[in-house]
Design a protein around this motif. Structure first.
Motif, PDB file in Angstrom:
ATOM      1  N   GLY A   1       0.960  -1.174   0.124  1.00 56.59           N
ATOM      2  CA  GLY A   1      -0.039  -0.254   0.062  1.00 56.59           C
ATOM      3  C   GLY A   1       0.867   1.057   0.063  1.00 56.59           C
ATOM      4  N   VAL A   2       2.038   1.393  -0.445  1.00 53.17           N
ATOM      5  CA  VAL A   2       2.666   2.240  -0.459  1.00 53.17           C
ATOM      6  C   VAL A   2       2.484   3.260  -1.626  1.00 53.17           C
ATOM      7  N   SER A   3       2.489   4.557  -1.287  1.00 52.27           N
ATOM      8  CA  SER A   3       2.434   5.963  -2.381  1.00 52.27           C
ATOM      9  C   SER A   3       3.312   6.812  -1.996  1.00 52.27           C
ATOM     10  N   VAL A   4       3.519   7.940  -2.689  1.00 53.31           N
ATOM     11  CA  VAL A   4       4.438   8.855  -2.424  1.00 53.31           C
ATOM     12  C   VAL A   4       3.965  10.321  -2.848  1.00 53.31           C
ATOM     13  N   HIS A   5       4.443  11.229  -2.170  1.00 49.52           N
ATOM     14  CA  HIS A   5       4.385  12.739  -2.973  1.00 49.52           C
ATOM     15  C   HIS A   5       5.713  13.274  -2.555  1.00 49.52           C
ATOM     16  N   ALA A   6       5.975  14.451  -3.260  1.00 48.81           N
ATOM     17  CA  ALA A   6       7.173  15.038  -3.096  1.00 48.81           C
ATOM     18  C   ALA A   6       7.013  16.468  -2.627  1.00 48.81           C
ATOM     19  N   GLU A   7       7.797  16.961  -1.710  1.00 52.96           N
ATOM     20  CA  GLU A   7       7.736  18.224  -0.997  1.00 52.96           C
ATOM     21  C   GLU A   7       9.195  18.732  -0.873  1.00 52.96           C
ATOM     22  N   THR A   8       9.388  19.992  -1.064  1.00 53.42           N
ATOM     23  CA  THR A   8      10.814  20.471  -0.927  1.00 53.42           C
ATOM     24  C   THR A   8      11.086  21.088   0.679  1.00 53.42           C
ATOM     25  N   ARG A   9      12.223  20.555   1.299  1.00 56.86           N
ATOM     26  CA  ARG A   9      12.699  21.186   2.663  1.00 56.86           C
ATOM     27  C   ARG A   9      14.047  21.538   2.477  1.00 56.86           C
ATOM     28  N   VAL A  10      14.369  22.670   3.164  1.00 61.14           N
ATOM     29  CA  VAL A  10      15.841  23.007   3.238  1.00 61.14           C
ATOM     30  C   VAL A  10      16.636  22.139   4.468  1.00 61.14           C
ATOM     31  N   LEU A  11      17.689  21.570   4.095  1.00 64.18           N
ATOM     32  CA  LEU A  11      18.404  20.963   5.416  1.00 64.18           C
ATOM     33  C   LEU A  11      19.848  21.261   5.164  1.00 64.18           C
ATOM     34  N   PRO A  12      20.492  21.055   6.156  1.00 59.81           N
ATOM     35  CA  PRO A  12      22.200  21.312   6.326  1.00 59.81           C
ATOM     36  C   PRO A  12      22.690  20.022   5.820  1.00 59.81           C
ATOM     37  N   VAL A  13      23.689  20.059   4.965  1.00 59.84           N
ATOM     38  CA  VAL A  13      24.279  18.973   4.275  1.00 59.84           C
ATOM     39  C   VAL A  13      25.851  19.110   4.254  1.00 59.84           C
ATOM     40  N   TYR A  14      26.737  17.979   4.055  1.00 67.71           N
ATOM     41  CA  TYR A  14      27.837  17.870   3.732  1.00 67.71           C
ATOM     42  C   TYR A  14      27.963  17.789   2.141  1.00 67.71           C
ATOM     43  N   GLU A  15      28.882  18.395   1.458  1.00 73.74           N
ATOM     44  CA  GLU A  15      29.223  18.287   0.070  1.00 73.74           C
ATOM     45  C   GLU A  15      30.433  17.355  -0.365  1.00 73.74           C
ATOM     46  N   LEU A  16      30.275  16.402  -1.114  1.00 74.73           N
ATOM     47  CA  LEU A  16      31.636  15.742  -1.819  1.00 74.73           C
ATOM     48  C   LEU A  16      32.038  16.509  -2.854  1.00 74.73           C
ATOM     49  N   ARG A  17      33.168  17.027  -2.841  1.00 71.49           N
ATOM     50  CA  ARG A  17      33.686  17.755  -3.926  1.00 71.49           C
ATOM     51  C   ARG A  17      35.116  17.402  -4.381  1.00 71.49           C
ATOM     52  N   ILE A  18      35.516  17.861  -5.610  1.00 75.94           N
ATOM     53  CA  ILE A  18      36.725  17.434  -6.036  1.00 75.94           C
ATOM     54  C   ILE A  18      37.828  18.323  -5.536  1.00 75.94           C
ATOM     55  N   ALA A  19      38.824  17.860  -4.867  1.00 73.85           N
ATOM     56  CA  ALA A  19      39.991  18.695  -4.312  1.00 73.85           C
ATOM     57  C   ALA A  19      40.789  19.387  -5.427  1.00 73.85           C
ATOM     58  N   ALA A  20      41.360  20.504  -4.731  1.00 71.47           N
ATOM     59  CA  ALA A  20      42.266  21.178  -6.001  1.00 71.47           C
ATOM     60  C   ALA A  20      43.130  20.614  -6.950  1.00 71.47           C
ATOM     61  N   GLY A  21      43.757  19.309  -6.266  1.00 73.50           N
ATOM     62  CA  GLY A  21      44.630  18.529  -7.292  1.00 73.50           C
ATOM     63  C   GLY A  21      43.771  17.692  -8.342  1.00 73.50           C
ATOM     64  N   GLY A  22      42.728  17.685  -8.280  1.00 71.45           N
ATOM     65  CA  GLY A  22      41.732  16.850  -9.332  1.00 71.45           C
ATOM     66  C   GLY A  22      41.473  15.606  -8.493  1.00 71.45           C
ATOM     67  N   PRO A  23      40.622  14.580  -9.155  1.00 73.03           N
ATOM     68  CA  PRO A  23      40.299  13.411  -8.453  1.00 73.03           C
ATOM     69  C   PRO A  23      41.462  12.326  -8.628  1.00 73.03           C
ATOM     70  N   LYS A  24      41.708  11.454  -7.295  1.00 75.99           N
ATOM     71  CA  LYS A  24      42.688  10.614  -7.647  1.00 75.99           C
ATOM     72  C   LYS A  24      41.925   9.324  -7.467  1.00 75.99           C
ATOM     73  N   LEU A  25      41.036   8.937  -8.398  1.00 76.14           N
ATOM     74  CA  LEU A  25      40.387   7.662  -8.310  1.00 76.14           C
ATOM     75  C   LEU A  25      41.288   6.470  -9.029  1.00 76.14           C
ATOM     76  N   PRO A  26      40.845   5.259  -8.762  1.00 76.86           N
ATOM     77  CA  PRO A  26      41.262   4.239  -9.619  1.00 76.86           C
ATOM     78  C   PRO A  26      40.437   4.290 -10.936  1.00 76.86           C
ATOM     79  N   ALA A  27      40.763   3.490 -11.825  1.00 74.61           N
ATOM     80  CA  ALA A  27      39.990   3.486 -13.226  1.00 74.61           C
ATOM     81  C   ALA A  27      38.604   3.242 -12.916  1.00 74.61           C
ATOM     82  N   ALA A  28      37.524   3.825 -13.560  1.00 76.40           N
ATOM     83  CA  ALA A  28      36.229   3.173 -13.352  1.00 76.40           C
ATOM     84  C   ALA A  28      36.060   2.055 -13.925  1.00 76.40           C
ATOM     85  N   ILE A  29      35.055   1.383 -13.333  1.00 77.33           N
ATOM     86  CA  ILE A  29      34.857  -0.286 -13.589  1.00 77.33           C
ATOM     87  C   ILE A  29      33.900  -0.123 -14.858  1.00 77.33           C
TER      88      ILE A  29
END
Length: 196
Positions: free
Chosen positions: A112-140
């Protein structure tokens, strides 16, 4: 980085959606034990014609079906801590977006699940690329089949995230003990990675 995020919040409560699985079984989880070690570790595995969810609760099902993070979901605790194993067959090869629609239909019919959407303002942490660029392994290499777990594995003193996209990585960071607010991906990096 701490930011303020305005994001849709999905609220659950009864209704139905189009698109249905050819067959589906929902059973109590075979591994769940209230308060047991790893009792909340869920696994979602999908291919073009099949969706398998192991040890999931309804919130995790809703998160996957509507492509929302757990912090975007405000829903009642139904049916409490109960966890399920779900195996659903599409009957033909379909994109993952269609599997999500089919799961919405299944959740509406069985719970019996249904949904509706609404907007709320929340504090968050942001994951961003550092100044030297990403240092990730190759994508799978991209694949139409994929398995993901709700929590990272622990090896030694490290967390191991397997086959994880940056949005999934941010979502899983949000779930770790000690992280006091949602983590939002702002990297723009595409693909899946193995990250330790």
């Amino acid at each position: 980085i701490i930011g303020i995020e305005s994001a849709p919040l999905v609220l659950a409560g009864p209704q139905s959606q189009p698109a249905a699985f050819a067959s589906a079984t929902i059973q109590p989880s075979a591994i769940w034990q209230a308060g047991g070690e790893g009792s909340k570790r869920a696994m979602i595995d999908y291919s073009p014609s099949r969706l398998t969810m192991r040890n999931v609760d309804l919130h995790e099902c809703i998160n996957w079906a509507w492509s929302v993070n757990s912090w975007q979901l405000a829903a009642p605790d139904y049916p409490g801590e109960e966890r399920f194993d779900i195996v659903a067959e599409a009957g033909e090869a379909v994109p993952s977006s269609r599997l999500r629609l089919m799961l919405r239909d299944l959740l509406a019919k069985r719970f019996g699940v249904s949904v509706h959407a609404e907007t709320r303002v929340l504090p968050v942490y942001e994951l961003r690329i550092a100044a030297g660029g990403p240092k990730l392994p190759a994508a799978i290499a991209d694949s139409s089949s994929r398995a993901t777990e709700s929590l990272p594995r622990v090896q030694g003193d490290s967390f191991v995230f397997q086959q994880t996209s940056m949005p999934e990585f941010a979502q899983r960071l949000s779930m770790l003990r000690g992280i006091d607010r949602p983590v939002v991906d702002r990297t723009g990096i595409e693909g899946a990675f193995d990250i330790t």
